[in-house]
Design an enzyme around this catalytic site. Structure first.
Site, PDB file in Angstrom:
ATOM      1  CE  LYS A 215       8.171  31.894  20.846  1.00 33.37           C
ATOM      2  NZ  LYS A 215       7.528  31.030  21.552  1.00 33.37           N
ATOM      3  CB  CYS A 269      11.536  30.189  24.939  1.00 29.73           C
ATOM      4  SG  CYS A 269      11.318  28.643  24.618  1.00 29.73           S
TER       5      CYS A 269
END
Ligand code: SAJ
Length: 435
Positions: A215, A269
Site C-alpha cells: 500500500k 492518502c
C-alpha cells in the site's frame, strides 16, 4: 466458513462503502463510528459523504436491516478497522536537518481497543487503514492480545489495504485486486474468505507486513511521479517550454508515462502515506522526502507564478475556482487548492472561493461564495484550481459577461487558452511559457 456477522469500525470513505457492500450481500453488518452525528445521519437513510452510487447502497442496506449503525462495537465473527491514519499536526521528526511528518495512530489504537472486550476464539480482525510498516504485528496484535487470546492461533489477524479511487469507490471496491496479508497463513486464508463475499477481482494472499508495504509503495510511487511532473512544470517555464505539450510528446515513448503537474498533491492518502515510510526509515528515504517537499511546495509556486506574471497581488480581488483536492469529489482534506487560497490571502489578496461539490464548506478564514456567479462577479482575477467537469465546460465568452476579471490563471490545464484569450482574458497557465 464465511463470517456472517461483521463489525466495521470507522464509517468514512472506506468503512461505509465496505459495510454497506457487505450488507448488500446479505450479511449482518454493524457499522461503528465514534461520531454520533454520522450515526444520526445514517440512521435517517442519509449519507455524510459524496461518492457516486453510495447513497443507494447504504439506504437499501439500512432499510433491509442488514446494516445497523452504532457508536460502539459489539461481538461479531469478523471486525474490519477502517479508521483514518492522518499525520500529527504539531509533532515532527527530524533527520539531517530535514523535518518530516509523523503518523497519528490514535484512531487505530482506540479501534483495536474497542474490539478487545468482544474478541472471541475463531474471530477474524482485519486492519484496512493505511499504516506504517509492522503496525499489524507490533501495534495491533499486542492490543488485541490484551483479551487473553493469542493472535494467529486463537484469532486471525490480517492487514488488507484498500486501493479504491475516490469518485469510483463503489466499483473499485468490488473489482480491484485485493492483497490480504495474514500474520499466519491461516489468517490470510480467513481474510480471503471474507473478501470473497464481495470482491470479484483477484485476491492475493501474503504476510501482513508485505501487504502494508504494498500500500505504501503504491501511493509513494504516485507521489514521486507527480513530483517529477511538478518539477518539469517549473523547468519548462524557465526554458520557455509548454510543459503540457512536452509531456504529451514524451508520453508517446512506449515506456514513459509522465503524470500531470498541478497546484500540488492533496487528499488523505498520497500526501500523507509516503511520510509513513520516511518515519520508519528516514536514512533510507531521501527521494521520498524530497518528492514530498516538491509537492508540498507547489501551492507556493503557483502564487509566485501569479506574482511573476501580474505583479503585486495585494488587495487584488481573486475568485478561486475549486477547493477540493481533486476533480469531481467533495473532499477538501489536505487540499492544495485550499493552501493556494491561504497563501494568496497571506500575500494580501481578497479571495472568494467557490467549491460546487461543497458550497457549505466552513474553513477558518476562507470566504465562500454561494454560487459561481457570486464568486466571479466582483473578481479581477480568476484562478482555476481544480479540474471539475463543470469548470472545464465553462465558455470563456459567457464567463466574460459575468465578471470584471480579465486575468485567468489555469493551474490544471483545464481550459483552452485560445478561447480565453479571444474572450479578452490574459490567460496564464501553470507550466506554460510566455506568461
Ligand atoms: N494529482 C496530480 N497529478 C496527477 C494525478 C494526481 O497532481 O497526474 C494530484 C490530485 O489532484 C490529488 C492528488 O494528486 O491532489 C492525489 O490524487 P489521486 O487521484 O492520484 O489519488 P487519491 O489520493 O484520490 O487516491 C489514491 C489512489 N492511489 C493510487 O493511485 C496509487 C487510490 O488507488 C488509493 O486507494 C487511495 O490513494 C488511498 O486511499 O490510498
Amino acid at each position: 466458513m464465511k463470517p456472517r456477522n461483521i463489525c466495521v469500525i470507522g464509517l468514512g470513505y472506506i468503512g461505509l462503502p465496505t459495510a454497506s457492500t457487505l450488507a448488500s450481500k446479505g450479511n449482518h453488518v454493524l457499522g461503528v463510528d465514534i461520531n454520533s452525528e454520522i450515526i444520526d445521519t445514517l440512521s435517517k437513510g442519509e449519507i455524510h459523504i459524496h461518492e457516486p452510487g453510495l447513497k443507494h447502497v447504504v439506504q437499501h442496506a439500512i432499510e433491509s436491516k442488514c446494516l445497523e449503525v452504532a457508536t460502539v462495537a459489539r461481538p461479531a465473527d469478523a471486525f474490519i478497522i477502517a479508521v483514518p491514519t492522518p499525520f500529527k499536526e504539531e509533532e515532527f521528526g527530524e533527520f539531517n536537518g530535514l523535518k518530516f511528518k509523523l503518523a497519528d495512530m490514535r484512531a487505530v489504537i482506540s479501534a483495536a481497543e474497542s474490539i478487545v472486550p468482544h474478541l472471541k476464539k475463531g474471530n477474524l480482525v482485519i486492519l484496512e487503514s493505511t499504516s506504517p510498516p509492522r503496525t499489524t504485528c507490533d501495534l495491533v496484535a499486542p492490543i488485541l492480545e490484551r483479551s487473553g487470546l493469542k493472535a494467529g492461533s486463537d484469532f486471525h489477524l490480517c492487514y488488507s489495504p484498500e486501493r479504491v479511487l475516490p469518485g469510483q469507490i463503489m466499483q473499485e471496491l468490488i473489482e480491484n485486486a485485493r492483497v490480504v496479508g495474514g500474520i499466519t497463513k491461516e489468517s490470510a486464508q480467513a481474510g480471503q474468505d471474507l473478501y470473497e463475499i464481495f470482491v470479484t477481482g483477484r485476491i492475493l494472499k501474503t504476510d501482513a507486513t508485505t501487504a502494508e508495504m504494498v500500500k505504501l509503495m503504491e501511493n509513494t510511487y504516485r507521489d514521486i511521479n507527480i513530483a517529477i511532473a511538478n518539477e518539469f512544470s517549473r523547468l519548462a517555464e524557465k526554458f520557455g517550454v509548454d510543459v503540457w505539450e512536452a509531456v504529451s510528446l514524451a508520453n508517446l515513448h512506449p515506456r514513459v508515462k509522465i503524470l500531470e503537474p498541478g497546484p500540488g498533491v492533496g487528499g488523505h492518502c498520497i500526501s500523507v502515506d509516503p511520510w509513513f515510510l520516511v518515519e520508519a526509515a528516514p536514512e533510507l528515504t531521501p527521494l521520498i522526502i524530497h518528492s514530498r517537499l516538491v509537492n508540498d511546495g507547489q501551492p507556493n509556486y503557483v502564487v509566485e507564478k501569479l506574482i511573476r506574471s501580474i505583479g503585486s497581488i495585494r488587495n487584488k480581488r481573486i475568485a478561486a475556482l475549486g477547493l477540493a483536492y481533486k476533480p469531481d469529489v467533495d473532499d477538501l482534506r489536505e487540499s492544495p487548492a485550499v493552501e493556494v487560497v491561504r497563501l494568496l490571502q497571506h500575500g494580501g489578496a481578497q479571495v472568494t472561493s467557490w467549491e460546487p461539490f461543497k458550497p457549505e464548506a466552513a474553513l477558518e478564514g476562507i470566504k465562500m461564495a454561494t454560487s459561481f456567479e457570486e464568486a466571479i462577479q466582483e473578481a479581477e482575477i480568476l484562478i482555476l484550481l481544480v479540474k471539475h467537469t463543470d469548470f472545464r465546460s465553462l465558455i470563456a465568452t459567457e464567463v466574460a459577461q459575468h465578471t470584471h476579471a480579465r486575468i485567468a490563471l489555469d493551474t490544471v490545464n483545464g481550459w483552452a487558452g485560445e478561447d480565453w484569450r479571444s474572450a479578452g482574458f490574459t490567460y496564464i497557465r501553470l507550466g506554460d511559457h510566455g506568461s
